[in-house]
Design a protein around this motif. Structure first.
Motif, PDB file in Angstrom:
ATOM      1  N   LEU A 139       0.959  -1.409   0.201  1.00  0.00           N
ATOM      2  CA  LEU A 139       0.013  -0.044   0.050  1.00  0.00           C
ATOM      3  C   LEU A 139       1.001   1.325   0.197  1.00  0.00           C
ATOM      4  O   LEU A 139       0.359   2.314  -0.589  1.00  0.00           O
ATOM      5  CB  LEU A 139      -0.809  -0.024   1.176  1.00  0.00           C
ATOM      6  CG  LEU A 139      -1.859   1.338   1.472  1.00  0.00           C
ATOM      7  CD1 LEU A 139      -2.762   1.266   0.475  1.00  0.00           C
ATOM      8  CD2 LEU A 139      -2.360   1.286   2.864  1.00  0.00           C
ATOM      9  N   LEU A 140       2.136   1.147   0.666  1.00  0.00           N
ATOM     10  CA  LEU A 140       2.944   2.307   0.720  1.00  0.00           C
ATOM     11  C   LEU A 140       3.395   2.731  -0.489  1.00  0.00           C
ATOM     12  O   LEU A 140       3.410   4.071  -0.763  1.00  0.00           O
ATOM     13  CB  LEU A 140       3.987   2.006   1.796  1.00  0.00           C
ATOM     14  CG  LEU A 140       3.723   1.595   3.183  1.00  0.00           C
ATOM     15  CD1 LEU A 140       4.839   1.199   3.945  1.00  0.00           C
ATOM     16  CD2 LEU A 140       3.118   2.858   3.683  1.00  0.00           C
ATOM     17  N   ALA A 141       3.541   1.736  -1.214  1.00  0.00           N
ATOM     18  CA  ALA A 141       4.292   2.426  -2.852  1.00  0.00           C
ATOM     19  C   ALA A 141       3.283   2.734  -3.457  1.00  0.00           C
ATOM     20  O   ALA A 141       3.168   3.621  -4.447  1.00  0.00           O
ATOM     21  CB  ALA A 141       4.923   0.920  -3.383  1.00  0.00           C
ATOM     22  N   VAL A 142       1.977   2.197  -3.590  1.00  0.00           N
ATOM     23  CA  VAL A 142       0.708   2.325  -4.234  1.00  0.00           C
ATOM     24  C   VAL A 142       0.487   4.081  -3.937  1.00  0.00           C
ATOM     25  O   VAL A 142       0.179   4.667  -4.858  1.00  0.00           O
ATOM     26  CB  VAL A 142      -0.440   1.525  -4.300  1.00  0.00           C
ATOM     27  CG1 VAL A 142      -1.429   2.010  -4.815  1.00  0.00           C
ATOM     28  CG2 VAL A 142      -0.070   0.185  -4.665  1.00  0.00           C
ATOM     29  N   LEU A 143       0.388   4.500  -2.629  1.00  0.00           N
ATOM     30  CA  LEU A 143       0.227   5.662  -2.272  1.00  0.00           C
ATOM     31  C   LEU A 143       1.334   6.552  -2.933  1.00  0.00           C
ATOM     32  O   LEU A 143       0.800   7.525  -3.136  1.00  0.00           O
ATOM     33  CB  LEU A 143       0.225   5.727  -0.569  1.00  0.00           C
ATOM     34  CG  LEU A 143      -0.883   5.034   0.117  1.00  0.00           C
ATOM     35  CD1 LEU A 143      -0.583   5.163   1.649  1.00  0.00           C
ATOM     36  CD2 LEU A 143      -2.267   6.066  -0.022  1.00  0.00           C
ATOM     37  N   TRP A 144       2.432   6.230  -2.994  1.00  0.00           N
ATOM     38  CA  TRP A 144       3.361   7.195  -3.339  1.00  0.00           C
ATOM     39  C   TRP A 144       3.120   7.167  -4.819  1.00  0.00           C
ATOM     40  O   TRP A 144       3.579   8.500  -5.635  1.00  0.00           O
ATOM     41  CB  TRP A 144       4.776   6.716  -3.052  1.00  0.00           C
ATOM     42  CG  TRP A 144       6.052   7.598  -3.399  1.00  0.00           C
ATOM     43  CD1 TRP A 144       6.796   7.495  -4.442  1.00  0.00           C
ATOM     44  CD2 TRP A 144       6.238   9.099  -2.739  1.00  0.00           C
ATOM     45  NE1 TRP A 144       7.715   8.571  -4.346  1.00  0.00           N
ATOM     46  CE2 TRP A 144       7.235   9.670  -3.392  1.00  0.00           C
ATOM     47  CE3 TRP A 144       5.605   9.760  -1.742  1.00  0.00           C
ATOM     48  CZ2 TRP A 144       7.723  10.883  -3.177  1.00  0.00           C
ATOM     49  CZ3 TRP A 144       6.100  10.912  -1.456  1.00  0.00           C
ATOM     50  CH2 TRP A 144       7.316  11.733  -2.125  1.00  0.00           C
ATOM     51  N   GLU A 145       2.810   6.284  -5.630  1.00  0.00           N
ATOM     52  CA  GLU A 145       2.636   6.302  -6.927  1.00  0.00           C
ATOM     53  C   GLU A 145       1.366   7.127  -7.193  1.00  0.00           C
ATOM     54  O   GLU A 145       1.499   8.232  -8.334  1.00  0.00           O
ATOM     55  CB  GLU A 145       2.155   5.117  -7.558  1.00  0.00           C
ATOM     56  CG  GLU A 145       1.746   4.859  -9.194  1.00  0.00           C
ATOM     57  CD  GLU A 145       1.545   3.412  -9.149  1.00  0.00           C
ATOM     58  OE1 GLU A 145       0.759   3.135 -10.207  1.00  0.00           O
ATOM     59  OE2 GLU A 145       2.228   2.519  -8.724  1.00  0.00           O
TER      60      GLU A 145
ATOM     61  N   HIS B  56       3.510  13.926  -1.664  1.00  0.00           N
ATOM     62  CA  HIS B  56       2.643  14.471  -0.548  1.00  0.00           C
ATOM     63  C   HIS B  56       3.505  14.533   0.714  1.00  0.00           C
ATOM     64  O   HIS B  56       4.282  13.532   1.276  1.00  0.00           O
ATOM     65  CB  HIS B  56       1.508  13.403  -0.272  1.00  0.00           C
ATOM     66  CG  HIS B  56       0.449  13.694   0.457  1.00  0.00           C
ATOM     67  ND1 HIS B  56       0.537  13.979   1.981  1.00  0.00           N
ATOM     68  CD2 HIS B  56      -0.747  14.470   0.234  1.00  0.00           C
ATOM     69  CE1 HIS B  56      -0.628  14.190   2.381  1.00  0.00           C
ATOM     70  NE2 HIS B  56      -1.192  14.644   1.157  1.00  0.00           N
ATOM     71  N   PRO B  57       3.164  15.645   1.553  1.00  0.00           N
ATOM     72  CA  PRO B  57       4.039  15.894   2.563  1.00  0.00           C
ATOM     73  C   PRO B  57       3.885  15.006   3.790  1.00  0.00           C
ATOM     74  O   PRO B  57       4.954  14.764   4.717  1.00  0.00           O
ATOM     75  CB  PRO B  57       3.652  17.183   2.995  1.00  0.00           C
ATOM     76  CG  PRO B  57       2.434  17.252   2.633  1.00  0.00           C
ATOM     77  CD  PRO B  57       2.205  16.658   1.348  1.00  0.00           C
ATOM     78  N   ASN B  58       2.851  14.041   3.591  1.00  0.00           N
ATOM     79  CA  ASN B  58       2.810  12.973   4.890  1.00  0.00           C
ATOM     80  C   ASN B  58       2.883  11.792   4.381  1.00  0.00           C
ATOM     81  O   ASN B  58       2.838  10.611   5.080  1.00  0.00           O
ATOM     82  CB  ASN B  58       1.347  13.060   5.373  1.00  0.00           C
ATOM     83  CG  ASN B  58       0.927  14.382   5.761  1.00  0.00           C
ATOM     84  OD1 ASN B  58      -0.086  14.934   5.408  1.00  0.00           O
ATOM     85  ND2 ASN B  58       1.845  14.801   7.044  1.00  0.00           N
ATOM     86  N   LEU B  59       3.706  11.435   3.096  1.00  0.00           N
ATOM     87  CA  LEU B  59       3.953  10.169   2.917  1.00  0.00           C
ATOM     88  C   LEU B  59       5.652  10.260   2.735  1.00  0.00           C
ATOM     89  O   LEU B  59       6.294  11.198   2.398  1.00  0.00           O
ATOM     90  CB  LEU B  59       3.605   9.923   1.497  1.00  0.00           C
ATOM     91  CG  LEU B  59       2.099   9.708   1.526  1.00  0.00           C
ATOM     92  CD1 LEU B  59       1.606   9.604  -0.133  1.00  0.00           C
ATOM     93  CD2 LEU B  59       1.467   8.515   2.249  1.00  0.00           C
ATOM     94  N   LEU B  60       6.212   8.971   2.527  1.00  0.00           N
ATOM     95  CA  LEU B  60       7.734   8.681   2.249  1.00  0.00           C
ATOM     96  C   LEU B  60       7.664   8.098   0.904  1.00  0.00           C
ATOM     97  O   LEU B  60       7.021   7.234   0.720  1.00  0.00           O
ATOM     98  CB  LEU B  60       8.195   8.051   3.422  1.00  0.00           C
ATOM     99  CG  LEU B  60       8.288   8.630   5.007  1.00  0.00           C
ATOM    100  CD1 LEU B  60       8.922   7.323   6.006  1.00  0.00           C
ATOM    101  CD2 LEU B  60       9.457   9.837   4.621  1.00  0.00           C
ATOM    102  N   PRO B  61       8.838   8.384   0.039  1.00  0.00           N
ATOM    103  CA  PRO B  61       8.878   7.514  -1.287  1.00  0.00           C
ATOM    104  C   PRO B  61       9.143   6.029  -0.883  1.00  0.00           C
ATOM    105  O   PRO B  61       9.798   5.789  -0.026  1.00  0.00           O
ATOM    106  CB  PRO B  61      10.114   8.303  -1.556  1.00  0.00           C
ATOM    107  CG  PRO B  61      10.371   9.657  -1.013  1.00  0.00           C
ATOM    108  CD  PRO B  61       9.891   9.485   0.359  1.00  0.00           C
TER     109      PRO B  61
END
Length: 374
Positions: free
Chosen positions: A262-268, A273-278
């Motif tokens: 999910l983390l990679a899909v969110l970054w994609e 986004h300021p609340n996400l990490l690559p």
């Protein structure tokens, strides 16, 4: 209060509940964190919709077509399925924006101490203070609202695994059962190991041979679907369409949120986004030469299998499927590393729990510390 003790790697015992210190927040900080959590939850739902619409289950390591179809059906019928709670793990140092580390949307623990223990601590120690903590009331209200979604006339079973040696799962399930009973539901406790399969009726049964029509399980979906009775769990899965015989809580679509992919899909979907990490699935990419990265197995609890890699070294791509997330060292206070656990109930921000660890990874040796709002 009797505090449970955790045996540390060196054999020493240390209280899990630690009130030798506490964390203090300004009201503005808490309001900003609440807004962040609400936005992150909506972004996660958008990512789940994307995974289903684009049939990206393989990115989550879900290669069984039947299981993928059942998850997709669960997602489409999510308004008909009870879904109670989840916990975001956030990196926050009080200076920059909070960063999402992961979303524990299927089997989150540390609920009892976040909901009840730290509230009573505040009332005893700081009776004039406040706390980001509406967990208990929201949980009771959630069960009341979702009661019509449960099979009529059947008790709601609450299941944990007897293999839980620390007792954390047992306490979490017992507490959730208490909130359900306060909402007026009839409940029954059971261990996952004592859920049986009745071949004659083709249904799951408890020790009394009563049908398990609805069950809250603190047992990961990836275990349930691959255990001995995994095929039966899929055969009888009630996705809200009235065709199955067992309604599981949390529902199957939560597998989309509890997976580190999910983390990679969110970054994609939300780059920068300021609340996400690559975050990436195919390797650390530019993170290896730059800030470094954390390699996280797609499935796991309590930091199991997570490895940290400093920047400037040769990239290491692991054999098992992983998510490679930008390294964001946890802030340290007096030699302790802290992570915020921001709770959601029915998708709404509901409270905060804080864990400290001696090392850079929050694991089963972490300690819980209370907080107040100044």
């Amino acid at each position: 209060m009797i505090y449970p003790l955790t045996r540390q790697p060196d054999g020493s015992l240390r209280p899990y509940w630690d009130e030798s210190a506490y964390y203090s927040f300004g009201l503005g900080e808490i309001e900003a964190l609440e807004e962040t959590v609400a936005e992150l939850h909506e972004m996660c739902l958008a990512a789940a919709a994307h995974i289903v619409a684009r049939d990206r289950f393989a990115d989550l390591g879900i290669t069984d077509a039947r299981l993928a179809a059942l998850i997709a059906e669960s997602w489409r019928r999510r308004s008909e399925l009870p879904s109670v709670y989840g916990r975001f793990d956030l990196r926050y140092d009080g200076r920059g924006p909070a960063k999402m580390l992961e979303y524990n949307a299927d089997t989150p623990t540390s609920l009892v101490e976040a909901a009840s223990a730290q509230w009573f601590w505040m009332e005893d120690c700081f009776p004039d203070a406040d706390q980001w903590n509406s967990l208990h009331e929201r949980l009771v209200d959630a069960w009341k609202r979702q009661a019509p979604l449960l099979p009529p006339g059947a008790p709601l079973h609450f299941a944990h695994s007897a293999a839980d040696e620390l007792g954390e799962d047992l306490m979490t399930v017992a507490y959730l059962r208490e909130t359900a009973e306060q909402a007026g539901l009839t409940t029954r406790a059971i261990t996952v190991e004592n859920i049986g399969w009745d071949r004659m009726s083709g249904r799951f049964v408890d020790e009394r041979y009563g049908f398990v029509r609805a069950c809250f399980k603190l047992y990961p979906w990836e275990w349930l679907t691959t255990d001995r009775f995994g095929p039966q769990a899929l055969d009888t899965l009630d996705n809200g369409g009235g065709t199955g015989s067992t309604l599981w809580i949390e529902p199957a679509w939560k597998m989309l949120l509890s997976n580190k992919a999910l983390l990679a899909v969110l970054w994609e979907l939300f780059p920068g986004h300021p609340n996400l990490l690559p975050s990436y699935l195919d390797g650390p990419r530019e993170l290896a030469a730059g800030p470094g990265y954390a390699a996280k197995p797609l499935l796991g609890r309590e930091g199991a299998g997570v490895t940290l890699h400093e920047g400037g070294a040769e990239p290491v791509v692991r054999d098992e499927p992983c998510c490679y997330q930008e390294l964001a060292p946890l802030p340290g206070f007096d030699g302790n590393r802290v992570v915020l656990g921001a709770w959601v109930v029915e998708g709404e921000p509901a409270g905060l729990g804080i864990r400290e660890s001696a090392g850079p990874i929050t694991d089963e040796y972490a300690r819980f510390l209370p907080h107040v709002i100044r």
